[in-house]
Design an enzyme around this catalytic site. Structure first.
Site, PDB file in Angstrom:
ATOM      1  N   GLU A 182       0.828  -1.205   0.000  1.00  0.00           N
ATOM      2  CA  GLU A 182       0.000   0.000   0.000  1.00  0.00           C
ATOM      3  C   GLU A 182       0.862   1.254   0.000  1.00  0.00           C
ATOM      4  O   GLU A 182       0.617   2.197  -0.764  1.00  0.00           O
ATOM      5  CB  GLU A 182      -0.950  -0.019   1.197  1.00  0.00           C
ATOM      6  N   HIS A 439     -27.500  -3.450 -12.368  1.00  0.00           N
ATOM      7  CA  HIS A 439     -26.572  -3.128 -13.463  1.00  0.00           C
ATOM      8  C   HIS A 439     -26.438  -1.615 -13.558  1.00  0.00           C
ATOM      9  O   HIS A 439     -27.425  -0.901 -13.416  1.00  0.00           O
ATOM     10  CB  HIS A 439     -27.108  -3.686 -14.774  1.00  0.00           C
TER      11      HIS A 439
END
Length: 457
Positions: A182, A439
């Site tokens: 990270e 969607h």
């Protein structure tokens, strides 16, 4: 001073437990020796993810033309402003925790170093507290291995990284796991040269090889150098700042950097807690030994969070509090072994992980099914222009229950919760396969992946 309970540490689990116990009418003392909020608030999740957000903004700005957006001039990063932003998030969160605790009816807040002096007594800078129940929430800190020359060069841990307000010229990160990766990506995006040095043969070694390989490809594509198989790491001063000797089979034998970050794991804050005086044992790594209800061998003492070795995340620490509170106050026999392994790697794109890896399933010998889908075939990823990674789900061939999943891709850390919820419900994968998702989302492809399961060879 006498109490019904003493809590040592104001990290993720301690304050929440104090809230439940005081609400139940208990007289409680909470002791914190340094910063309210623990690692997550001060040097872990909140500040690092704030930095990740700043790095993502810089990265996206550099890609503005890909989206038809025109920027005037090169993208710059003001590291002092970046630091101030993350420190503001920290100060606000820490202040809110402290304000909540100091205003909690029935709670006495003490600042100082707590040490156990018996199974029912705690000394805080000369003051003796007594209670029939003691809860340890002392957390952990960065591990600094005794590698040759490590004390001969200046080095940073996650704590020191939070104080940087200038860009390192070359940041060398020792440790190719979650914390190291990270920081590697965020500082590369800020503009630093970055090299990751890992002793093992691949990054994030606990993951399946294709996950490790994909993450490495993502990082290298952004210009991060990766040195694997660094089996003989040592340090020495040099004109650039620090020389990290890696003794890899390939590449230069040493990496010269302006800054060194040690990201080689964590260790519990149990070495100066007086556990021996209370008869509480620790394992060979220093973690407090607990049972399934997080109770130690001493009936009056429990251990929560990073110090018990049963989880290394904020969410597992909070669940520790829930388990203890359920057993003590709710007559609800919850236990730590009910918990599923789940976590995320907050690179961009993120990795969301739950349950068993493919390697673990193979080792178990059980028959399994696997479904995969590259993010290049996920509409939401295509629309965002972020198509790196893939989705992978593993299912028990006989019970039809989901065994594990790995989502490396945009919103992977969020989409994985659809899998996690079904696994906790112990429902067959067909329940999720037959849902009608929204969607366009990443989650909408989960039923599709489940509909294309194949035997795991």
């Amino acid at each position: 001073m006498n109490f019904d309970a003493i809590i040592i540490g104001a990290g993720q689990a301690g304050p929440s437990l104090a809230g439940r116990l005081t609400a139940a009418g208990w007289k409680v003392a909470l002791v914190e020796r340094k910063l309210f909020g623990g690692t997550c608030v001060n040097t872990g999740c909140m500040p690092t993810k704030t930095l990740v957000a700043s790095a993502y903004a810089a990265h996206l700005a550099r890609r503005a033309a890909d989206y038809g957006v025109v920027l005037q001039g090169p993208v710059g990063v003001d590291m002092k402003a970046v630091k101030e932003r993350q420190q503001t998030v920290v100060r606000n969160a820490r202040g809110n925790v402290e304000k909540w605790l100091r205003g909690m009816k029935g709670l006495t807040v003490l600042e100082g170093h707590a040490r156990l002096t018996s199974p029912t007594t705690v000394e805080v800078d000369g003051q003796v507290l007594e209670a029939p129940r003691i809860f340890l929430n002392v957390g952990g800190r960065a591990n600094v291995p005794d590698m040759p020359g490590v004390n001969d060069v200046p080095y940073l841990t996650n704590v020191g990284m939070m104080q940087l307000d200038a860009l390192p010229e070359h940041l060398v990160i020792v440790g190719g796991s979650y914390i190291g990766l990270e920081f590697a990506q965020m500082y590369r995006r800020f503009g630093a040269q970055v090299t990751v040095v890992e002793m093992g043969p691949r990054l994030i070694g606990r993951e399946d090889p294709e996950v490790s390989d994909a993450v490495r490809e993502i990082l290298e594509a952004e210009g991060i150098a990766v040195r694997l198989n660094a089996e003989c790491i040592s340090f020495s001063p040099c004109d650039e700042g620090a020389c990290v000797h890696v003794s890899c089979k390939e590449g230069e034998p040493a990496v010269k950097g302006s800054h060194v970050l040690l990201a080689v794991g964590r260790k519990p804050n149990t070495d100066d807690l007086g556990l021996e005086a209370a008869g509480v044992p620790v394992d060979k790594r220093g973690y407090v030994t607990v049972d399934e209800t997080l109770r130690t061998n001493v009936p009056s003492i429990w251990a929560m969070g990073d110090c018990n070795g049963r989880g290394a995340f904020t969410h597992t620490a909070y669940n520790d509090f829930e388990i203890i509170a359920a057993n003590l106050l709710d007559d609800d026999p919850r236990k730590v072994t009910d918990r599923l392994t789940a976590y995320a790697l907050y690179t961009d794109p993120p990795l969301g992980r739950v349950g068993m890896t493919e390697a673990e399933i193979r080792a178990s010998g059980r028959a399994a099914l696997v479904g995969t889908r590259p993010m290049t075939r996920v509409g939401r990823a295509i629309e965002k222009g972020e198509t790196q990674g893939f989705m992978k789900v593993l299912v028990d061939a006989e019970s039809k229950q989901i065994l594990g999943a790995a989502f490396l891709g945009t919103s992977g850390d969020e989409a994985i919760h659809g899998i996690l919820d079904v696994m906790y419900a112990k429902a067959p994968y067909t329940v999720l396969q037959r849902t009608v998702p929204i969607h366009p989302t990443v989650s909408e492809l989960i039923p599709t992946v489940l509909g294309e399961l194949k035997p795991l060879d």
